[in-house]
Design an enzyme around this catalytic site. Sequence first.
Site, PDB file in Angstrom:
ATOM      1  CD  GLU A 226      51.207 -45.050  -0.548  1.00 53.22           C
ATOM      2  OE1 GLU A 226      50.439 -44.257  -1.421  1.00 53.22           O
ATOM      3  OE2 GLU A 226      50.418 -45.905   0.008  1.00 53.22           O
ATOM      4  CG  ASP A 227      54.354 -43.312   3.627  1.00 46.35           C
ATOM      5  OD1 ASP A 227      52.781 -43.883   3.566  1.00 46.35           O
ATOM      6  OD2 ASP A 227      55.078 -43.343   3.218  1.00 46.35           O
TER       7      ASP A 227
END
Length: 739
Positions: free
Chosen positions: A96-97
């Site tokens: 996700e990051d």
Amino acid sequence: LAKKDSTYNLSLEDENKEIKKQYRKLLRSFQREPSKEEKKKIKKAFLVAVDAHKDDRRKTGEPYIYHPLAVAQIVVEEMSLDAISAIAALLHDTVEDTYITLDDIENLFGKKERYLIDGLTKISTTNLQTESRQAENFRKMLLTLSDDVRVILVKLADRLHNMRTLDAMRPDKQLQIASETLFMYAPLAYRLGLNSIKDEMEDLALKYTEADAYKAIEQKLKDTEAKRSKLIASFTKPIIQDLKRNNLNFKVKTRIKSIYSIWNKMQKQKIPFEEVYDLFAIRIILGSEIEREKADCWHAYSIVTDFWKPNTQRLRDWISQPKANGYESLHTTVMGPQGNWTEVQIRTARMDDISEKGYAAHWKYKSSKGEDTGLDQWIAQVREMLESPDSNAIDFIDDFKSNLFSEEIFVFSPKGELIKLPAGASALDFAFEIHSQVGARCTGAKVNNKLVPISHVIKSGDQVEIITSKNQKPKENWLSIVITGKAKAKIKSSLKEDKRTIAVDGKEMLQRKFNHIKVEFESRNITALEKHYQIDSATELYYQIATGKIDLKKLTGYEVDNHTISFVKDKIIPAPRKKKSFSKAEKIEGIMLDDKGANLKYKLAACCSPIAGDQVFGFLTISEGIKIHRTNCPNASQLMSHYGYRVIKATWSGYKEKEFLATIEFTGIDDLGLVNKITSALSKGHSVNMKAISFESKEGIFEGEIRLYVQNTEHLQTLIDSLKELDGIITVDRITEAN
Ligand code: MN
């Protein structure tokens, strides 16, 4: 990148030490020692995560890696999950990051890991943009249930850690996250049997949604601690001696009720802290062999009740019939040494493990016992609900939730088939549970051979037979009779169908009326009518016309110009206000909104009628600007969890000399003079402007409601306190207006 917080100032070197320390602790915490192969993978996951997050910091200023490490620690220590779950927890935010991709995960670890991380990434809850995205996400999360429940367990651990570190967030974010947790995650944790995690989530959420109440209860628990310890000691002493004499292998623990449960009870029963009688429970945990479990538990029960008299109505045997979330225990409530009712929970170490750690522990024991306690069945039910074609995400969550928290009852069909329902279910719920057609045609029931109405609330052990008629069909008031999501959904869709059919007649009636008064049957004119009657859809308008609720013969106060209808009254500008008292909320100034809402209009929400001094937030509505709600508004947690991105921070300022409408409810002993006393206390003693007062007396008890204008919460509290002083008054409480 988040700035380093001033309160946080470890040197980089110390940070690295701390990270290594946490990692070693994680390795030591596994219930089952990971294999060599697994250890290698855990180390790899740790190193990958450290590198991926090396430039990131949390809002607290700490290195980001603290978070995945903490989530992995929860997963291993508090949920007793396995190595692959720990790996998923360590990596849960990487895709996700950071630069890590799902393909990287598959190459470095394997297919299973890829699948878990994919699940965790998809249900990520950041960057909410679209309406009901949160609800959609939650639904997606549930979809992974039957594939691999570990995705959800890691997600719950993630949420728990975020709640534990919520202090670093902005206040409006705190409220949103806390509400979401109360609304969705805590119920889910409960349903998966993670009771201690559920308790902690609720307590942490309450700390933000009801900060004052939380602190007050926390303090009172502290103040009463010494007294409680004494009481517990005198209660358990004889039991412990006798358990030893009988050679039972046992531990005795005291369980203090969670702050949230105490608060909830105080709210529901409208009682002060001092009257919550079950502040603690005694837990006897037996170290029994699996085949002796039941016998030993009842043996312990017999010892407890030798000393303290049980209330037989409060005996709960979840050993013979475990709860659907896997919970097993024997509960009894007995009269303790000082005349206090005290709950005693008797269970084995295995049952205790399941009650604390839930699903994971349940899974561990399942193979040894070889039977299913209902979790698989529940997962199948959730799937069925998810796959139902017309379930909208938000309704789904509401229904899902309403079926979560309630205790269960077990009832029998005439043929002896066992049916599980939430406690409080009616005969009509039972009918819908059997079949939607049986529900739709239900006219009554026989409970234990006695004829009862469809609204009859059934109890565990009842035998229920449904009586149907082919002329019967679902009615509006049925919605208040049923509590199960299934019944509600069926009734709603049938009513909608009915309404549409009836509305056709109303539409024709309106066409005739318009014809008669030379108004064109066009949307502008229909809308004018909707506005006039304050109805928000044409179908509803037609429906009300057809059912006579709106009588077109009595339609007055309109003008027709060029085939267009308009209403005289609707065009008149309201007359200037009389006196100081206030009629419309929109005129109130005194709310400060954050940047998102700085130039928008706002109104005080009618559902909770905030007054100055209440903790409030703004909520951006579609057509009416911003509505200001109390943070403890009954609708707040739903609004914030479904539409968190529409929440706007709001505070009171410059509200001096304004007046707010508040409603208080009182009860007292029936006394003719009581109304007089109240009104004179308010108008003479405090020169308060009252809007309305109503009361009713029943069997010697007097109940009433006053609506009055106050300046702020402090003012209101003074009034409440002074009413409480009056002879004959029993309770005085502020309530939100019934709407
Ligand atoms: Mn996370």
